[in-house]
Structures are given as structure tokens and as C-alpha cells.
Design a protein around this motif. Sequence first.
Motif, short mmCIF file in Angstrom:
data_model
loop_
_atom_site.label_atom_id
_atom_site.label_comp_id
_atom_site.label_asym_id
_atom_site.label_seq_id
_atom_site.Cartn_x
_atom_site.Cartn_y
_atom_site.Cartn_z
N SER A 62 12.96 3.44 7.55
CA SER A 62 13.57 2.11 7.46
C SER A 62 13.28 1.46 6.12
CB SER A 62 13.02 1.23 8.59
OG SER A 62 13.52 -0.07 8.48
N ILE A 63 14.31 0.85 5.58
CA ILE A 63 14.14 0.07 4.36
C ILE A 63 14.53 -1.38 4.58
CG2 ILE A 63 14.40 1.97 2.74
CD1 ILE A 63 17.37 1.11 2.49
N ALA A 121 13.19 -0.19 -6.83
CA ALA A 121 13.84 0.63 -5.80
C ALA A 121 15.16 0.01 -5.34
CB ALA A 121 12.91 0.82 -4.60
N PHE A 122 15.32 -1.30 -5.50
CA PHE A 122 16.58 -1.95 -5.10
C PHE A 122 17.74 -1.48 -5.97
CE2 PHE A 122 14.08 -5.97 -3.78
CZ PHE A 122 13.78 -5.39 -2.56
N LYS A 123 17.46 -1.02 -7.17
CA LYS A 123 18.50 -0.68 -8.13
C LYS A 123 18.81 0.81 -8.18
CE LYS A 123 16.82 -4.51 -10.84
NZ LYS A 123 15.96 -4.86 -11.96
N ASP A 124 18.08 1.60 -7.42
CA ASP A 124 18.21 3.05 -7.49
C ASP A 124 18.18 3.64 -6.09
OD1 ASP A 124 17.66 5.84 -7.70
OD2 ASP A 124 16.71 5.54 -9.64
N PRO A 125 19.32 4.15 -5.60
CA PRO A 125 19.36 4.67 -4.23
C PRO A 125 18.39 5.83 -3.97
CG PRO A 125 21.51 4.88 -5.29
CD PRO A 125 20.61 4.21 -6.27
N LYS A 126 18.14 6.66 -4.97
CA LYS A 126 17.20 7.78 -4.77
C LYS A 126 15.77 7.27 -4.61
CE LYS A 126 19.90 11.39 -6.87
NZ LYS A 126 19.97 12.49 -7.78
N LEU A 142 11.25 6.09 -1.18
CA LEU A 142 10.29 5.11 -0.70
C LEU A 142 10.31 5.04 0.84
CD1 LEU A 142 8.18 2.95 -1.36
CD2 LEU A 142 10.07 1.32 -1.66
N ALA A 143 11.50 5.04 1.42
CA ALA A 143 11.62 5.01 2.87
C ALA A 143 11.05 6.28 3.50
CB ALA A 143 13.07 4.82 3.28
N ILE A 144 11.35 7.44 2.92
CA ILE A 144 10.84 8.70 3.45
C ILE A 144 9.32 8.77 3.30
CG2 ILE A 144 10.83 11.21 3.07
CD1 ILE A 144 13.87 10.82 2.31
N GLY A 145 8.80 8.32 2.16
CA GLY A 145 7.35 8.28 1.97
C GLY A 145 6.68 7.39 3.00
N SER A 146 7.32 6.27 3.30
CA SER A 146 6.79 5.36 4.32
C SER A 146 6.70 6.06 5.67
CB SER A 146 7.68 4.12 4.42
OG SER A 146 7.29 3.32 5.49
N GLN A 147 7.73 6.81 6.04
CA GLN A 147 7.71 7.51 7.33
C GLN A 147 6.63 8.57 7.35
OE1 GLN A 147 8.54 10.84 8.43
NE2 GLN A 147 8.16 10.17 10.52
N LYS A 148 6.48 9.31 6.27
CA LYS A 148 5.46 10.36 6.23
C LYS A 148 4.05 9.79 6.34
CE LYS A 148 8.10 13.81 3.72
NZ LYS A 148 8.22 14.58 2.48
N ILE A 149 3.82 8.64 5.71
CA ILE A 149 2.50 8.03 5.73
C ILE A 149 2.21 7.38 7.08
CG2 ILE A 149 1.11 6.15 4.76
CD1 ILE A 149 2.52 6.85 2.03
N THR A 150 3.16 6.62 7.60
CA THR A 150 2.92 5.86 8.84
C THR A 150 3.14 6.70 10.09
OG1 THR A 150 5.23 5.08 8.99
CG2 THR A 150 3.65 3.70 7.76
N GLU A 155 0.83 -1.21 0.00
CA GLU A 155 0.00 0.00 0.00
C GLU A 155 0.87 1.27 0.00
OE1 GLU A 155 -2.30 -3.42 1.41
OE2 GLU A 155 -0.41 -2.60 2.13
N ILE A 156 1.97 1.23 0.72
CA ILE A 156 2.87 2.39 0.74
C ILE A 156 3.56 2.54 -0.61
CG2 ILE A 156 5.01 3.28 1.74
CD1 ILE A 156 3.87 2.34 4.46
N GLN A 157 3.96 1.44 -1.21
CA GLN A 157 4.57 1.51 -2.54
C GLN A 157 3.59 2.14 -3.53
OE1 GLN A 157 6.79 -2.18 -3.74
NE2 GLN A 157 6.17 -2.85 -1.69
#
Length: 84
Positions: A73-74, A49-54, A59-67, A37-39
Motif C-alpha cells: 500500500s502507498i 517517490a511521488f514523482k517516480d512510479p518505480k 517503496l511500497a514493496i519494501g514496506s511489505q517485505k519489512i512489515t 523508518e521504512i523509507q
Amino acid sequence: MREFASKRRVFAALLGGKVDRVLATCIGACGGSVSVEIQEAVGIYWPEAFKDPKKMANLAIGSQKITQLECVSIGDEFSILPEA
């Protein structure tokens, strides 16, 4: 009591101070706090996302903002992939 910023809340709790609410965090690996759901909400998906650090960071920052968890954390085992 005013709402604390996440960093202040964590440090207050660690140092035995008063906090505005109970802390919540995700300490598990396997992607940390990133769900399907966060993705979808962020528009960044595994495995791209595994292949691109940005993308991984966004994705990690979006997860924190949503939750609103007091962490970004990734999952530790996934940080090696973009570094390679």
C-alpha cells in the motif's frame, strides 16, 4: 501447519478456511504502511517517490517485505502523482 504465502492466507480467510496465523493489513490512507523508518531502510524517500512510479512501487514493496503485512500500500491519493 506450514506457513502460508500472503495471497493464500488472504484468500483462505476470505473464503472461511483455516489460516496459519491472523492476518495483518493496513487499510489507512496517508501513505499506507510507509513510515520514516521504512523509507530509511529502503533508501527511497517522500516526496521524491511521488514523482517516480518505480521508486513509489519499490517503496511500497519494501514496506511489505519489512512489515510482512498482507498488502502493498502507498495510499490511494498518492497514486495520481506519478501517473501525471
